[in-house]
Write an enzyme that holds these catalytic residues in place. Sequence first.
Site, mmCIF file in Angstrom:
data_model
loop_
_atom_site.group_PDB
_atom_site.id
_atom_site.type_symbol
_atom_site.label_atom_id
_atom_site.label_comp_id
_atom_site.label_asym_id
_atom_site.label_seq_id
_atom_site.Cartn_x
_atom_site.Cartn_y
_atom_site.Cartn_z
ATOM 1 N N ARG A 88 7.594 -26.942 13.125
ATOM 2 C CA ARG A 88 7.516 -28.381 13.343
ATOM 3 C C ARG A 88 7.417 -29.084 12.000
ATOM 4 O O ARG A 88 6.676 -28.634 11.107
ATOM 5 C CB ARG A 88 6.257 -28.725 14.163
ATOM 6 C CG ARG A 88 6.364 -28.426 15.651
ATOM 7 C CD ARG A 88 7.365 -29.350 16.353
ATOM 8 N NE ARG A 88 7.456 -29.113 17.779
ATOM 9 C CZ ARG A 88 8.337 -28.299 18.373
ATOM 10 N NH1 ARG A 88 9.225 -27.645 17.655
ATOM 11 N NH2 ARG A 88 8.351 -28.160 19.683
ATOM 12 N N GLU A 129 12.096 -36.717 13.370
ATOM 13 C CA GLU A 129 13.472 -36.406 13.810
ATOM 14 C C GLU A 129 14.022 -37.498 14.729
ATOM 15 O O GLU A 129 13.255 -38.063 15.505
ATOM 16 C CB GLU A 129 13.456 -35.053 14.545
ATOM 17 C CG GLU A 129 13.071 -33.928 13.620
ATOM 18 C CD GLU A 129 12.831 -32.613 14.357
ATOM 19 O OE1 GLU A 129 13.033 -32.549 15.589
ATOM 20 O OE2 GLU A 129 12.422 -31.654 13.697
ATOM 21 N N HIS A 150 17.311 -29.292 13.732
ATOM 22 C CA HIS A 150 16.407 -28.719 14.754
ATOM 23 C C HIS A 150 17.216 -27.939 15.792
ATOM 24 O O HIS A 150 17.316 -28.332 16.958
ATOM 25 C CB HIS A 150 15.579 -29.828 15.437
ATOM 26 C CG HIS A 150 14.401 -29.272 16.201
ATOM 27 N ND1 HIS A 150 13.226 -29.957 16.374
ATOM 28 C CD2 HIS A 150 14.219 -28.098 16.840
ATOM 29 C CE1 HIS A 150 12.376 -29.237 17.088
ATOM 30 N NE2 HIS A 150 12.970 -28.093 17.389
#
Length: 314
Positions: free
Chosen positions: A232, A261, A279
């Site tokens: 993360r 993000e 991601h």
Amino acid sequence: MKPEILMIAPMMPKVMNALETAYTVHKLWEAADRQGLLASVATSIRGVATNGSVGIGGDVINALPNLEIIACYGVGVDAIDLVTAKVKKISVTTTPDVLTADVADMAVGLMIASSRRLVRGDQYVRNLEWAQKGEMPLTSRVTGKRAGIVGLGRVGKALAKRLAAFEMQVSYTDVGAQGDQPYSFVPDLTELARDSDFLIVTAAGGPISRKMVNGNVLAALGAKGTLINVARGSIVDEDALVAALEAGTLGAAGLDVFANEPNVPEALFKLENVVLMPHHSSGTIESRSLMGDLIVENLAAHFAGQPLLTPFAF
Ligand code: 8YV
């Protein structure tokens, strides 16, 4: 009548089709007026399907008075307001195990890509720099180097096995030593960074790990060190990371996740010592298909009054 569910984020077509067959699906990400959609379906919604990055906040949970289950298309629950879910006795399911191999593979991929400058090399060929300038600058070896894993969970362990094939010396930090694991436990993250060539973050996100990889940790990793993050973005102090990469006090980085993000600090775009991914560590057809099966099967089990396949234990 089909139960009604709210989808917070899209999933692969196979999953969408299965959900739309079994449920009346309301798609929050498509709504021009999110609050309007929520208000119009609030009392009908019994289930939510979301993903690991978007999760679901307490405001949305509170807006759905008849919500019974949150099925997460991912393993990280840091974006789900678990406190509110628990208070309201809402079940939560995740997709453990099925994505572990792909996330570990991505960590290895980013490690090699950043160390051997794979993306830069690709540009070097395509831009005709090879033909014009000759050999590209030398890169740095992976085999035999020291790896420090931050968080020896499912992904961390799968990663450690892969690193053994590269004859790497593997150490880790976590909340405590795991006696059944052959790797050296280093309680202090800064010390682990100091003794690592690659610091690889595979820990869970959330308040405990927030900005744990701070400026001091990055300074300890140093000008020859590389940070890899497949966990993360919140775990790393992103401002400190950008500053260290720009100043050259950190050698390189391979990043699949970011603090905000899909927004990525523009300063990173200019840096040749950084490899960026959107991601996508679990973003293979294989993982996403198995993750989708778990979403569909957990929701089916719930609405049939059967035990959940992969409940998150609060
Ligand atoms: C996914 C994730 O990329 O498992 C997680 O927690 O973050 C990822 O696997 C995400 O959930 C899908 O959007």
